[in-house]
Design an enzyme around this catalytic site. Structure first.
Site, PDB file in Angstrom:
ATOM      1  N   GLU A   1       0.830  -1.214   0.000  1.00 22.07           N
ATOM      2  CA  GLU A   1       0.000   0.000   0.000  1.00 22.07           C
ATOM      3  C   GLU A   1       0.863   1.261   0.000  1.00 22.07           C
ATOM      4  O   GLU A   1       0.518   2.270  -0.631  1.00 22.07           O
ATOM      5  CB  GLU A   1      -0.946  -0.003   1.200  1.00 22.07           C
ATOM      6  CG  GLU A   1      -2.011  -1.089   1.146  1.00 22.07           C
ATOM      7  CD  GLU A   1      -2.871  -0.995  -0.099  1.00 22.07           C
ATOM      8  OE1 GLU A   1      -3.418   0.091  -0.372  1.00 22.07           O
ATOM      9  OE2 GLU A   1      -2.987  -2.001  -0.823  1.00 22.07           O
TER      10      GLU A   1
ATOM     11  N   TRP B   1     -16.257  11.090 -12.717  1.00 21.68           N
ATOM     12  CA  TRP B   1     -15.371  10.807 -11.589  1.00 21.68           C
ATOM     13  C   TRP B   1     -14.794  12.076 -10.972  1.00 21.68           C
ATOM     14  O   TRP B   1     -14.492  12.117  -9.774  1.00 21.68           O
ATOM     15  CB  TRP B   1     -14.232   9.874 -12.017  1.00 21.68           C
ATOM     16  CG  TRP B   1     -13.364  10.400 -13.140  1.00 21.68           C
ATOM     17  CD1 TRP B   1     -13.532  10.177 -14.476  1.00 21.68           C
ATOM     18  CD2 TRP B   1     -12.200  11.225 -13.022  1.00 21.68           C
ATOM     19  NE1 TRP B   1     -12.545  10.815 -15.201  1.00 21.68           N
ATOM     20  CE2 TRP B   1     -11.717  11.459 -14.335  1.00 21.68           C
ATOM     21  CE3 TRP B   1     -11.516  11.784 -11.943  1.00 21.68           C
ATOM     22  CZ2 TRP B   1     -10.580  12.237 -14.598  1.00 21.68           C
ATOM     23  CZ3 TRP B   1     -10.386  12.560 -12.199  1.00 21.68           C
ATOM     24  CH2 TRP B   1      -9.932  12.785 -13.507  1.00 21.68           C
TER      25      TRP B   1
END
Length: 434
Positions: free
Chosen positions: A257, A341
Site C-alpha cells: 500500500e 469521476w
C-alpha cells in the site's frame, strides 16, 4: 549581520529523520526553521471548520514547542510565500533556503517561481527528497519510460530498495546548529478566518499488531484493521522511511500500500494532466449523465444502498472513509449513476482528512476505469454482494445507517442490474468511436 540558512517546513512537520533539515543543519551556518500558512492554499478552502487546518495548526504548535526545548524556535507566518520571503530577506542575511520537495502542480510552480526570485538576490534554493522512498524518475522501465502498470513498478521498486536500502537522517544530533532566537507568536486560527474543528483527529500511533494483521483485516470496515495514518503521511509528521522499515518486517501487504502511494505520485509527476483529464484520453468521450439530484443523494448517503450510504455518512461525519468502501462508493457514482469521476474526486478532496491529490486522483480514475492500471470498465462492483462479503453482520452499516431496515430508509435509487448494463453499454459505445 551574520549569514544564516532557512529551513522551510512544508509537508514534513517533524524534526526526526527529516532529510532537508539534516542538510540545512550540516551546511555550516546557523539555521532558522520556518513554516508558512500559505494563504494561496487556505483561501481556496470553502469550509471554515476544515479539520485539516486544525490538524496542521496543532502539529505546527507541537513542532514550535519541540524547537523551543533546543533554545530555538519555529518562525510561523501567514501569507503568500512571496510576501513572507520578502519580509525574511529584509530582516536576515540569508545564504540559502533549504526545503523538502513537493510534487503537486501548485507546489512545483510555487517552488520554481521562488527559486528564480531568490536567485536574483543571490540566495540559493536547495530541495531534497523526503516524502517518498523513490521519486518519479528513479523507477523507470528499461526503456527509461514511466511504468503504467503497478505490479512491474512494485517489483522494480522492491528490487531497487533491496539494493540501496534507506538512509536515516539523525537530525537531533545536529540541532546545535539552530539559530538561538525568541520566537514569534503562532498566528491563531481566527486570524486566518478558520475555526477549530470538533472532529477527533487520528494519532500517528500504529501498533505492530495492527500492521501484522493488516492483510487479514484491512477489507472489513467494521474492524479496526487499517492504520488511519494517511493524514500524518500527507503532512509528514511521520517518516516514510520509518514506516517502510516497519512494513518490511511486519506486513508485505502494508508495504504494498505504501508503494501504491508512490506509484500514484509518480503518475502525477509524469502526467500532470490527470488532475482534470482521464489518464486514458479516449475515456474523456464518455457522456456522463451528471444528474445533480442523484449526486446530492450520493453525497448525503441516501442512495438506498446501505454500504454506499454508510461510507458517505462516515466520510461526512468523520473526514474518513474505509478503503474498501471508498472503492464501492466511487464505483457506484461513476458506474451506477454515470456521474463524472471528477465530481466525486472533488467531493473527497473537500472532505477527506487524508486527502492526497495523487492518491485521490489515482483511486477515482481506477474506480472509473479511466486511469492507469485501472479496473476494466465492464467490472462494476455490486454494492449488495460487497456488503455481504465485507460487512456480513451489518456492524458497519448499523453504525452509520441506523434506519436501515425501517420504512424510513429509501429504496435503491437505481436497480443494480439495469445500472450495470447501462454503464457497460455507455462505456462501450464511447470507446468504440474513432
Amino acid at each position: 549581520m551574520a549569514k544564516i540558512n532557512i529551513f522551510w517546513h512544508r509537508r514534513d512537520l517533524r524534526i526526526h529523520d527529516n532529510a532537508g533539515l539534516h542538510y540545512a543543519l550540516t551546511d555550516g551556518l546557523p539555521v532558522l526553521p520556518i513554516f508558512i500558512f500559505d494563504s494561496n492554499i487556505l483561501d481556496e478552502l470553502e469550509d471554515r471548520n476544515d479539520p485539516r487546518v486544525t490538524f496542521i495548526h496543532d502539529q505546527v504548535t507541537k513542532l514550535h514547542a519541540h524547537y523551543h526545548t533546543y533554545g530555538s524556535t519555529l518562525q510561523v507566518y501567514y501569507g503568500t510565500p512571496e510576501e513572507v520571503f520578502k519580509s525574511i530577506l529584509e530582516n536576515y542575511e540569508v545564504n540559502g533556503v533549504f526545503t523538502n520537495r513537493d510534487y503537486e502542480p501548485y507546489a512545483t510552480a510555487r517552488d520554481s517561481a521562488l527559486e528564480n526570485s531568490l536567485k536574483t538576490k543571490g540566495v540559493g534554493f536547495f530541495t531534497f527528497k523526503d516524502q517518498v522512498i523513490f521519486e518519479a524518475g528513479e523507477i523507470l522501465t528499461k526503456e527509461g519510460e514511466p511504468y503504467k502498470v503497478f505490479t512491474p513498478y512494485k517489483n522494480k521498486w522492491l528490487e531497487k530498495f533491496r539494493q540501496l536500502g534507506v538512509t536515516k537522517y539523525d537530525c537531533e544530533a545536529d540541532l546545535k546548529a539552530l539559530l538561538t532566537i525568541e520566537g514569534r507568536e503562532i498566528p491563531p486560527l481566527s486570524q486566518m478566518k478558520f475555526e477549530r474543528t470538533k472532529l477527533n483527529l487520528p494519532t500517528a500511533e500504529v501498533s505492530d499488531a495492527l500492521i501484522s494483521n493488516y492483510a487479514s483485516k484491512r477489507d472489513f470496515p467494521a474492524e479496526h484493521g487499517t492504520s488511519r495514518i494517511g493524514v500524518h503521511l500527507r503532512f509528514g509528521t511521520v517518516s516514510i522511511r520509518d514506516l517502510v522499515r516497519r512494513a518490511q518486517q511486519l506486513s508485505e501487504r502494508w508495504l504494498s500500500e505504501l508503494i501504491w502511494r508512490e506509484f500514484y505520485m509518480m503518475i502525477l509527476a509524469h502526467y500532470p494532466r490527470v488532475t482534470d483529464q482521464a489518464f486514458k484520453p479516449q475515456y474523456d468521450r464518455i457522456p456522463w449523465l451528471n444528474d445533480e439530484t442523484q449526486f446530492d443523494q450520493w453525497c448525503r448517503g441516501m442512495t438506498g444502498y446501505p454500504l454506499v450510504d454508510a461510507g458517505m455518512r462516515e466520510l461526512n461525519a468523520t473526514g474518513y472513509m474505509h478503503n474498501r468502501v471508498r472503492m464501492v462508493v466511487a464505483s457506484f457514482l461513476t458506474k451506477h449513476l454515470l456521474i463524472d469521476w471528477r465530481w466525486g474526486e472533488r467531493y473527497f478532496a473537500e472532505k477527506l482528512l487524508d486527502f492526497e491529490l495523487s492518491s485521490n486522483n489515482g483511486g477515482w480514475q481506477w474506480a472509473a476505469g479511466t486511469g492507469t492500471d485501472a479496473q476494466p470498465y465492464f467490472r462494476v462492483f455490486n454494492p449488495q454482494s460487497q456488503q455481504e462479503k465485507f460487512d456480513p453482520e451489518l456492524n458497519y452499516i448499523r453504525r452509520w445507517v441506523p434506519e436501515y431496515g425501517s420504512p424510513d430508509y429509501p429504496d435503491p435509487m437505481v436497480p443494480h442490474k439495469e445500472a450495470r448494463l447501462r454503464a457497460i453499454e455507455t462505456y462501450k459505445r464511447a470507446l468504440s468511436q474513432n
